[in-house]
Design an enzyme around this catalytic site. Sequence first.
Site, PDB file in Angstrom:
ATOM      1  N   ALA A 138       0.908  -1.156  -0.028  1.00  0.00           N
ATOM      2  CA  ALA A 138      -0.038  -0.147   0.047  1.00  0.00           C
ATOM      3  C   ALA A 138       0.795   1.231  -0.007  1.00  0.00           C
ATOM      4  CB  ALA A 138      -0.941   0.126   1.123  1.00  0.00           C
ATOM      5  N   GLU A 184      -1.693   6.951  -3.070  1.00  0.00           N
ATOM      6  CA  GLU A 184      -2.618   7.549  -2.706  1.00  0.00           C
ATOM      7  C   GLU A 184      -3.357   8.226  -3.933  1.00  0.00           C
ATOM      8  OE1 GLU A 184      -0.543   8.112   1.786  1.00  0.00           O
ATOM      9  OE2 GLU A 184      -1.248   9.833   0.723  1.00  0.00           O
ATOM     10  N   PRO A 185      -4.747   9.039  -3.296  1.00  0.00           N
ATOM     11  CA  PRO A 185      -5.108   9.783  -4.223  1.00  0.00           C
ATOM     12  C   PRO A 185      -4.269  11.063  -4.903  1.00  0.00           C
ATOM     13  CG  PRO A 185      -6.821   9.529  -2.650  1.00  0.00           C
ATOM     14  CD  PRO A 185      -5.452   8.864  -2.082  1.00  0.00           C
ATOM     15  N   GLY A 203       0.808   8.922  -6.555  1.00  0.00           N
ATOM     16  CA  GLY A 203       0.946   7.596  -7.195  1.00  0.00           C
ATOM     17  C   GLY A 203       2.593   7.220  -7.358  1.00  0.00           C
ATOM     18  N   ILE A 235      -4.816  -0.050  -4.487  1.00  0.00           N
ATOM     19  CA  ILE A 235      -4.132  -1.182  -3.993  1.00  0.00           C
ATOM     20  C   ILE A 235      -4.619  -2.669  -4.569  1.00  0.00           C
ATOM     21  CG2 ILE A 235      -3.354  -2.047  -1.694  1.00  0.00           C
ATOM     22  CD1 ILE A 235      -2.735   0.706  -2.602  1.00  0.00           C
ATOM     23  N   ASP A 286      13.342  -1.992  -7.035  1.00  0.00           N
ATOM     24  CA  ASP A 286      14.475  -2.091  -7.660  1.00  0.00           C
ATOM     25  C   ASP A 286      14.346  -3.636  -8.121  1.00  0.00           C
ATOM     26  OD1 ASP A 286      16.172  -0.098  -8.358  1.00  0.00           O
ATOM     27  OD2 ASP A 286      17.897  -0.931  -7.021  1.00  0.00           O
ATOM     28  N   ARG A 338      10.279  -3.962 -10.204  1.00  0.00           N
ATOM     29  CA  ARG A 338      10.008  -3.105 -11.580  1.00  0.00           C
ATOM     30  C   ARG A 338      10.495  -3.717 -12.762  1.00  0.00           C
ATOM     31  NH1 ARG A 338      11.595   3.032 -10.766  1.00  0.00           N
ATOM     32  NH2 ARG A 338       9.369   2.941 -10.207  1.00  0.00           N
ATOM     33  N   GLU A 368       3.886   0.926 -10.931  1.00  0.00           N
ATOM     34  CA  GLU A 368       5.322   0.634 -10.476  1.00  0.00           C
ATOM     35  C   GLU A 368       5.920   1.817 -11.382  1.00  0.00           C
ATOM     36  OE1 GLU A 368       7.194  -2.864  -9.554  1.00  0.00           O
ATOM     37  OE2 GLU A 368       5.377  -3.877  -9.351  1.00  0.00           O
TER      38      GLU A 368
END
Length: 399
Positions: A130, A133-134, A137, A163, A244, A247, A368
């Site tokens: 998590a 957030e609004p 990102g 999430i 890292d 991704r 990501e």
Amino acid sequence: MDRSYLNWPFFEEHHRRLAACLQDWAAKHAAHHDEDADIDDVCRGFVRQLGKDGFLGLTVPRDGGGLNEVLDVRALALAREILAYHHGLADFAFVMQGLGSGPISLFGTPEQKRRWLPGVANGSKIAALAMSEPDAGSDVANVSTVAVPDGQGFRLNGVKTWISNGGIADQYTVIARLGDAPGTKGLACFVVEAGTPGFSVPERIDVMAPHPLGRLEFRDCVIPAGNLIGRPGEGFKIAMSNLDVFRSTVGAAALGFARRALDEALRRVHVRKVFDQKLADYQLTQARIADMATEIDASALLVYRAAWTKDRGADRVTREASMAKMYATEAAQRVIDAAVQLWGGLGVTRGVMVESLYREIRALRIYEGTTEVNKLVIAGQTYAAYMAENGAASEGGAP
């Protein structure tokens, strides 16, 4: 599915054995692509089966019940590519076990690893990460969810959104702001278990390719002191270290989607006739197939270079992973679009594989790190390397 790339020098024999086992597993357990099924049940089923058959052991280190001493990024990437080729939710279920528990794997204490990782490895617990957030990102430094020390632990207040596994996860790794330090310096990482008072999932989010997503709320959510991962102020470092590792595997998932799209395109042009001639015999078709195949190989080279570099012990592979993620996701979008075009009207018919792939790939260009953010990362890393080598000379006016 093309397997010739497994002979590239990036891989070792155990990677080739893993690929063969996963191919067999996916053909048996992930071949049916029914999007009308309950996605929560589908994901729970994949987690249980992947755990039962030992593949989730790839997502955590050995001291947390995993298969390897440390996370094997090449193995993670191979798993994602193969699973994505067969079923997007199989890939999703697999990687979220690793991404959701990655901060614990990388920075947790021995006791924290024993507490939260074995269930991830055997499939009895579902993990989630998590961060978003609004208003935060890709910009993790803008996180506003706040953790306040209360003497016994922390009280968490804020909202997280988009999430993955929101609503079905048993444990959430949460990035929150701790203290008054600005930007990245004030972040910390916590584990919040489902059912903790003050924690709720008030909304599930529907997206174009069905996945379990939710909005999380924390209202005076009491977090024990032992649920802090790493040290206060290390939240950004933990988040970036986790990315890292994972991704470049986003690029691997895109690669799996692209390989499936190429195979579907080849199957279609081999049998479809246009003006009494196979579609495969037209030079325009052949040129498109050539472009698709080349973009797939280029993506694979970038993805597995990044994974190999990380496995070889590099502290950070930010530039390599960003390149892999950016290029492979954008290339997969082009490959899949071409496959839809070659399928013609059937290609946009719901339930046809290339139509499903068209919806699956779109999100990978965002999560990501968006393509645009990854370009900034790559440029920043490239310019920093240039200045490290040539800064003094260039400041002095030398060419």
